[in-house]
Design an enzyme around this catalytic site. Structure first.
Site, PDB file in Angstrom:
ATOM      1  CG  ASN A  51      -7.880  -4.256   1.150  1.00  0.00           C
ATOM      2  OD1 ASN A  51      -7.175  -3.271   1.386  1.00  0.00           O
ATOM      3  ND2 ASN A  51      -7.406  -5.484   1.166  1.00  0.00           N
ATOM      4  CG  HIS A  69      -1.950  -1.059   1.238  1.00  0.00           C
ATOM      5  ND1 HIS A  69      -3.220  -0.920   0.737  1.00  0.00           N
ATOM      6  CD2 HIS A  69      -1.890  -2.339   1.691  1.00  0.00           C
ATOM      7  CE1 HIS A  69      -3.896  -2.053   0.895  1.00  0.00           C
ATOM      8  NE2 HIS A  69      -3.107  -2.934   1.465  1.00  0.00           N
TER       9      HIS A  69
HETATM   10 FE1  HDE Z   1      -2.420  -4.823   5.492  1.00  0.00          FE
HETATM   11  N1  HDE Z   1      -0.577  -4.049   5.955  1.00  0.00           N
HETATM   12  N2  HDE Z   1      -1.773  -6.641   6.057  1.00  0.00           N
HETATM   13  N3  HDE Z   1      -4.163  -5.643   4.908  1.00  0.00           N
HETATM   14  N4  HDE Z   1      -3.031  -3.032   4.898  1.00  0.00           N
HETATM   15  C1  HDE Z   1      -0.201  -2.774   5.792  1.00  0.00           C
HETATM   16  O1  HDE Z   1       0.931  -1.527   7.405  1.00  0.00           O
HETATM   17  C2  HDE Z   1      -0.662  -6.906   6.783  1.00  0.00           C
HETATM   18  C3  HDE Z   1      -4.531  -6.947   5.009  1.00  0.00           C
HETATM   19  C4  HDE Z   1      -4.290  -2.705   4.494  1.00  0.00           C
HETATM   20  O2  HDE Z   1      -3.037   3.509   4.109  1.00  0.00           O
HETATM   21  C5  HDE Z   1       1.129  -2.478   6.406  1.00  0.00           C
HETATM   22  O3  HDE Z   1       1.320   0.642   7.813  1.00  0.00           O
HETATM   23  C6  HDE Z   1      -0.609  -8.280   7.145  1.00  0.00           C
HETATM   24  C7  HDE Z   1      -5.943  -7.106   4.845  1.00  0.00           C
HETATM   25  C8  HDE Z   1      -4.346  -1.318   4.124  1.00  0.00           C
HETATM   26  O4  HDE Z   1      -1.335   3.285   5.473  1.00  0.00           O
HETATM   27  C9  HDE Z   1       1.545  -3.825   7.019  1.00  0.00           C
HETATM   28  C10 HDE Z   1      -1.730  -8.853   6.595  1.00  0.00           C
HETATM   29  C11 HDE Z   1      -6.416  -5.848   4.613  1.00  0.00           C
HETATM   30  C12 HDE Z   1      -3.063  -0.821   4.347  1.00  0.00           C
HETATM   31  C13 HDE Z   1       0.365  -4.690   6.676  1.00  0.00           C
HETATM   32  C14 HDE Z   1      -2.455  -7.819   5.927  1.00  0.00           C
HETATM   33  C15 HDE Z   1      -5.299  -4.955   4.658  1.00  0.00           C
HETATM   34  C16 HDE Z   1      -2.268  -1.929   4.824  1.00  0.00           C
HETATM   35  C17 HDE Z   1       2.137  -1.833   5.489  1.00  0.00           C
HETATM   36  C18 HDE Z   1      -2.144 -10.307   6.630  1.00  0.00           C
HETATM   37  C19 HDE Z   1      -7.859  -5.439   4.337  1.00  0.00           C
HETATM   38  C20 HDE Z   1      -2.567   0.573   4.089  1.00  0.00           C
HETATM   39  C21 HDE Z   1       2.292  -0.419   5.969  1.00  0.00           C
HETATM   40  C22 HDE Z   1      -2.275 -10.858   7.896  1.00  0.00           C
HETATM   41  C23 HDE Z   1      -8.686  -5.611   5.487  1.00  0.00           C
HETATM   42  C24 HDE Z   1      -2.787   1.466   5.261  1.00  0.00           C
HETATM   43  C25 HDE Z   1       1.487  -0.328   7.141  1.00  0.00           C
HETATM   44  C26 HDE Z   1      -2.345   2.873   4.927  1.00  0.00           C
HETATM   45  C27 HDE Z   1      -0.932  -1.821   5.198  1.00  0.00           C
HETATM   46  C28 HDE Z   1       0.304  -5.969   7.087  1.00  0.00           C
HETATM   47  C29 HDE Z   1      -3.639  -8.063   5.205  1.00  0.00           C
HETATM   48  C30 HDE Z   1      -5.453  -3.543   4.423  1.00  0.00           C
HETATM   49  C31 HDE Z   1       2.866  -4.409   6.556  1.00  0.00           C
HETATM   50  C32 HDE Z   1       0.479  -8.942   7.949  1.00  0.00           C
HETATM   51  C33 HDE Z   1      -6.740  -8.404   4.930  1.00  0.00           C
HETATM   52  C34 HDE Z   1      -5.550  -0.549   3.598  1.00  0.00           C
HETATM   53  O5  HDE Z   1       1.688  -3.712   8.402  1.00  0.00           O
END
Ligand code: HDE
Length: 694
Positions: free
Chosen positions: A151, A78
């Protein structure tokens, strides 16, 4: 006479969120970061006018050193995103289910910061790849920040956080070659997908038009994971969160998305920024699906499995609030880039479920901020600080500590208050955050629950619920992506999996690739047929509207000003904004001798950037336009992207040259209202006549 120095104090520059605001107009005198006045900002300190620069030049060193460190690591996923401020307002209380004030105080407005993003591309990548979009909402509630980090697609690729790094490695640029950027159409992604059948449902969504949205303002948002609401009696209700755009849903067609990427890599960022600047504030309804434990138990899948949706027909979405974005960030870096969204941010009354994907997220987001923002004190960055309430605890020090804590007490319990009682904040068992007291039992295991084993029924439900045109887009998207895969065994495996979704789909994709259809792959659980769900469609959810849309009027010298104005008025009355496009930005001479300035020059303003186009040209002007490939492409692309095309009679030869064939959305602008009406939608039945779809 010396100019009177400005006497703005630091206090006067403190913004609403407690942040220090400084504009370049603040202060007359240039200083170093430590306040030393600078005498010369053009020349470094040298040993003689032509001599080497001196190490002594602390002004130069400070300036360059600060510049050298301007960037912070981009988000690991993202990374590319855009954000805006606004407010959330509850319209219906959920007091029966939760004690969270944000969900019980009807009419209260709560400040929010919302960041939309793509997932796979880097911070400088384009806005329109085929990709999932992030929809991260930070609500500054009275009881602490609530970050609903969702999302635009309601399911996910994997069931367990353990697989997230693998998924992300597979979709990002390939390890040895560093490409492709922001694209899932390559071997490693489809290799992973083929080997992970649990991703099949998400693949259906990601290959649908949801993954090529027209605008952030026209996307739904989903909390994806299952959460819990907890009421005052500690009773729990499962909840799924939804955002529904007031402008309706809308996507681009794939060829359009590809062309937009070249014409305007910032298409979505610009769209959001300009809409808010123009006072056209994007708005979403906030909805919930609520389920008791018994209702969850009756579902044909595990509510903890993030690869499944709860069809609206089984559990309706109740609209209980609205979200409005009405202010652009003042500074992209300070706000959008430094915003840290944490799924762990929840006010009392909202709680997590045991969804193993969510459980992993609870660790990851906090952790990633340490490498991105570099300090445990990232909550003090104004965009991340609670604004709806104060925060107090005994955590101290750390890098970039900006708070000056006074007093001796930095531990709890203590008895350092003057009266011998405790000094400082104390826990509050009544109003504090409490987790749902879920009973747990069983051995510690590394296992995937049997209830997660069905990987295909929901993919099948999704595909079969789509309209004909959506199915064609979906199948064609898979053909496109698999055509970019170079290893045949990867394609074959994916085709084997698709056979379990729907044999017809697998056949269509195989035919689109011109490869043999392999046998269906083995399944852990035989998929079942479920009742189709119209709620899963997209095109049906499009609103026939020009609200928030953009219409281009391409003009030539000698064009009739009255016709231009009539088209402009007709579409503006329906809520669209209009841009005049011409071969020359400086001015086009109209029939009445007046000059009209253009908003965009033709070569830099292709029709893919607009929702509908009209061509108003004189006969001579039309002849000139016919010699310009940009003008011909302007028209042929609008036709290919299924848009309404209005034309003045004299412009028709240009349309003919561009291959336009008359249909209900190719309209003589002698009837501007008819053009405005057709401009509200796409001409879907044109598509099979001009594009080979799978
Ligand atoms: Fe994320 N995700 N994600 N994700 N995600 C990040 O956090 C992660 C997942 C989502 O505008 C990171 O600050 C793991 C689902 C958004 O700053 C990180 C898993 C959904 C954003 C991270 C998921 C999301 C992130 C990268 C699986 C929808 C952007 C930078 C277990 C519900 C937020 C940060 C923004 C960002 C980890 C799966 C949505 C690496 C480990 C499911 C919208 O922490």
């Amino acid at each position: 006479m010396a100019k009177k120095a400005k006497t703005r104090t630091v206090a006067a520059q403190v913004g609403k969120g407690g942040e220090l605001h400084q504009t370049s107009a603040d202060g007359d005198r240039l200083t170093t970061n430590h306040g030393v006045p600078v005498s010369d900002n053009q020349n470094s300190l040298k040993a003689g006018p032509r001599g080497p620069s001196l190490l002594e030049d602390f002004v130069l060193r400070e300036k360059i050193q600060h510049f050298d460190h301007e960037r912070i690591p981009e988000r690991i996923v993202h990374a590319r995103g855009s954000a805006a401020h606004g407010y959330f307002e509850l319209t219906k209380s959920l007091a029966r289910h939760t004690r969270a004030k944000i969900l019980t105080e009807v009419g209260e407005r709560t400040e929010v910061f919302v960041r939309f993003s793509t997932v796979a591309g880097g911070a400088g990548s384009v806005d329109t790849p085929r990709d999932v979009r992030g929809f991260a909402v930070k609500l500054y509630t009275k009881e602490g920040n609530w970050d609903l980090v969702g999302n635009n697609i309601p399911v996910f690729f994997i069931q367990d956080a353990m697989k997230f790094p693998d998924l992300v490695h597979a979709v990002k640029m390939e390890a040895d070659r560093g490409y492709p950027q922001a694209a899932s159409a390559h071997d490693t992604f489809w290799d992973f997908v083929g080997l992970m059948p649990e991703s099949t449902h998400m693949i259906m969504w990601a290959m649908s038009d949801r993954a090529i949205p027209r605008s952030f303002r026209m996307m739904e948002g989903f909390g994806v994971n299952t959460f819990r609401l907890l009421n005052a009696k500690e009773e729990a209700t499962f909840v799924k969160f939804h955002w529904r755009p007031k402008l309706g849903l809308q996507s681009t067609v794939w060829d359009e998305a590809v062309k937009i990427a070249g014409a305007d890599p910032d298409y979505h960022r610009r769209d959001l920024f300009e809409a808010i600047e123009a006072g056209s504030f994007p708005e979403w309804e906030f909805g919930v699906q609520l389920l008791s434990q018994a209702e969850a138990d009756a579902l044909p899948f595990d509510i903890l499995d993030a690869t499944k949706v709860i069809p609206e027909e089984l559990c309706p979405i109740q609209i209980v609030g609205r979200l409005v974005l009405n202010r652009n960030p003042d500074n992209f870096f300070a706000e959008t880039e430094q915003a840290a969204f944490l799924p762990t941010n929840m006010p009392p009354g909202i709680d997590v479920s045991e969804d193993p994907l969510l459980q992993g997220r609870l660790f990851s987001y906090q952790d990633t901020q340490l490498s991105r923002l570099g300090t445990v004190n990232f909550h003090q960055i104004p965009i991340n600080s609670p604004k709806g309430c104060p925060f107090h605890n005994m955590q101290r020090d750390g890098k970039m500590q900006t708070m000056v804590f006074t007093g001796r007490a930095n531990y709890e319990p203590n008895s350092l208050a003057e009266n011998g009682e405790e000094a400082g904040p104390r826990e509050d068992p009544k109003s504090g955050f409490r987790s749902f007291a879920r009973e747990t039992d069983g051995a510690k295991v590394r296992l995937r629950s049997e209830s997660f084993a069905d990987h295909y029924s929901y993919a099948r439900l999704f595909f079969r619920s789509q309209s004909e045109i959506e199915q064609a887009h979906l199948a064609s998207a898979i053909v496109f992506e698999l055509s970019k895969v170079s290893l045949p065994h990867i394609r074959e495996r994916v085709l084997g999996n698709l056979g379990n979704v729907d044999e017809e789909l697998a056949k269509r994709v195989a035919a689109g690739l011109r490869v043999a259809l392999p046998a269906k792959s083995k399944t852990a659980v035989e998929p079942i047929d479920m009742k189709k769900s119209d709620g899963l469609r997209l095109i049906d959810k499009y609103s026939a509207t020009l609200s928030g849309r953009k219409v281009a009027i391409l003009i030539s010298d000698g064009a009739d000003g009255r016709s231009i104005n009539a088209v402009r008025k007709a579409v503006e009355d329906e809520g669209a904004t209009v841009q005049i496009i011409a071969p020359w930005i400086g001015g086009t001479s109209l029939k009445n001798g007046k000059t009209l300035e253009a908003d965009g020059q033709l070569a830099g303003s292709p029709s893919c950037l607009f929702d509908a186009v009209a061509i108003v040209a004189s006969q001579k002007g039309s002849e000139i336009l016919q010699k310009d490939a940009a003008a011909v492409a302007f028209v042929s692309d609008a036709f290919g992207h299924l848009k309404a095309i209005g034309y003045s009679e004299e412009a028709w030869p240009l349309l003919e040259k561009a291959g336009v064939v008359k249909d209900a959305s190719v309209i003589d602008i002698a009837d501007p209202a008819a053009f405005a009406e057709r401009a509200k939608s796409r001409q879907w039945d044109r598509e099979p006549k001009l594009r080979l779809l799978a």
